[in-house]
Design an enzyme around this catalytic site. Sequence first.
Site, mmCIF file in Angstrom:
data_model
loop_
_atom_site.group_PDB
_atom_site.id
_atom_site.type_symbol
_atom_site.label_atom_id
_atom_site.label_comp_id
_atom_site.label_asym_id
_atom_site.label_seq_id
_atom_site.Cartn_x
_atom_site.Cartn_y
_atom_site.Cartn_z
ATOM 1 N N CYS A 144 -17.086 -89.967 34.035
ATOM 2 C CA CYS A 144 -16.325 -90.223 35.261
ATOM 3 C C CYS A 144 -14.839 -90.394 34.953
ATOM 4 O O CYS A 144 -14.411 -91.459 34.505
ATOM 5 C CB CYS A 144 -16.878 -91.469 35.953
ATOM 6 S SG CYS A 144 -15.971 -91.900 37.435
ATOM 7 N N CYS A 147 -13.049 -93.028 37.007
ATOM 8 C CA CYS A 147 -13.285 -94.404 36.543
ATOM 9 C C CYS A 147 -12.484 -94.701 35.275
ATOM 10 O O CYS A 147 -11.921 -95.777 35.129
ATOM 11 C CB CYS A 147 -14.754 -94.641 36.212
ATOM 12 S SG CYS A 147 -15.932 -93.948 37.368
ATOM 13 N N ASP A 148 -12.460 -93.769 34.340
ATOM 14 C CA ASP A 148 -11.975 -94.090 32.988
ATOM 15 C C ASP A 148 -10.693 -93.378 32.571
ATOM 16 O O ASP A 148 -10.137 -93.696 31.518
ATOM 17 C CB ASP A 148 -13.067 -93.731 31.955
ATOM 18 C CG ASP A 148 -14.345 -94.535 32.204
ATOM 19 O OD1 ASP A 148 -14.227 -95.678 32.681
ATOM 20 O OD2 ASP A 148 -15.438 -94.013 31.936
#
Length: 323
Positions: A144, A147-148
């Site tokens: 992701c 997300c990261d």
Amino acid sequence: MEDFFNYEDLYKEYEVVIIGAGPAGLTAGIYAGRDNIRTLIVEKNFPGGQTAITDYIENYPGFPDGIRGSELADLMLKQALKFNVQIKYGICKRVEVENNYKYIFLENNIKIKTKALIIASGASPKHLGIPGENNFIGRGVSFCATCDGAFYKNKAVAVIGGGDSALQEGIYLTRFASKVYVIHRRNSLRASKGLQDKALNNPKLEFLWNSEVKKINGETKVESLTLFDKNKKVEYNLKIDGVFIYIGWIAETEPYRDLLTVDEFGFIEADENTKTNIDGIYVAGDIRSKVFRQIVTAIADGASAAKMAEHYIDDFLLKEVEK
Ligand code: NAP
């Protein structure tokens, strides 16, 4: 989360049953429970879904400093339980519809009766299945970018895959990373033409064609990839700080395929209000056929599905009275 259904539960009729306790399912539970609808959530792993295993979330509104995925999942779970939603362990094997009631068959011959059903069991990213992949999840291996990605400011990362996800997320990663390698197993992309043009013209993206990832290497975190160049037939190491794997998604829609329409990738089709081709069955979150798979899009689906189910139950009761 209770492990199994007791004798009494088996004879209970629910107004709405939700399959999956990720953000979509928990949100549907919060809405339905708050509206005093007798609600059961059936979950096969643990509440929170992918959110619960996401390290840190910086794009969920309301938390300007970000929040740990496990904490956010826990808060959603608490909120659902506050509204008397029951959450039980179970694996859905099949669904049947009879006289508008939905019967959910779980493993171990458990059968649950409900008026409305919300399927919110999510999707999981496909894994490469190579050495190092599982060891380094959260330490350089990610599924992701949203997300990261921000953790890789001025670093070199690799994206694996040649579809829309790989290119879209690869382009997104160029906001942070100094260099993004797109590693694809063929010499032509599966992604849409528009995205291809954008990606191929992005100076921060470098394409490594006809390349297979054999191993993800590092001591305590990802340091390099072992690649196989299929043209030159040589193996070599590529130094990177993180690797984002986008080789497709798996949605477990097998239990519903006799009843519901799925798209060519196996995701359940529904309208924008989450209504499927069967009255009283709704689909929310990542298992729904759609473009964006984010926590906020999942919870939006969850809320819509619960409201749709509520209207359906009202009509259902009206019809029962008129009989
Ligand atoms: P996808 O279209 O299935 O593409 C997966 C890519 O990963 C393909 O290039 C495939 O290679 C490669 N791949 C598969 N297994 C592999 C393996 N074991 N090792 C190495 N490479 C592997 O998946 P997706 O990109 O996640 O897209 C899924 C759906 O969502 C599509 O409908 C897509 O259009 C849609 N989507 C749309 C958008 C958008 O519109 N902006 C964004 C994201 C996703 P091959 O090409 O050789 O098979």
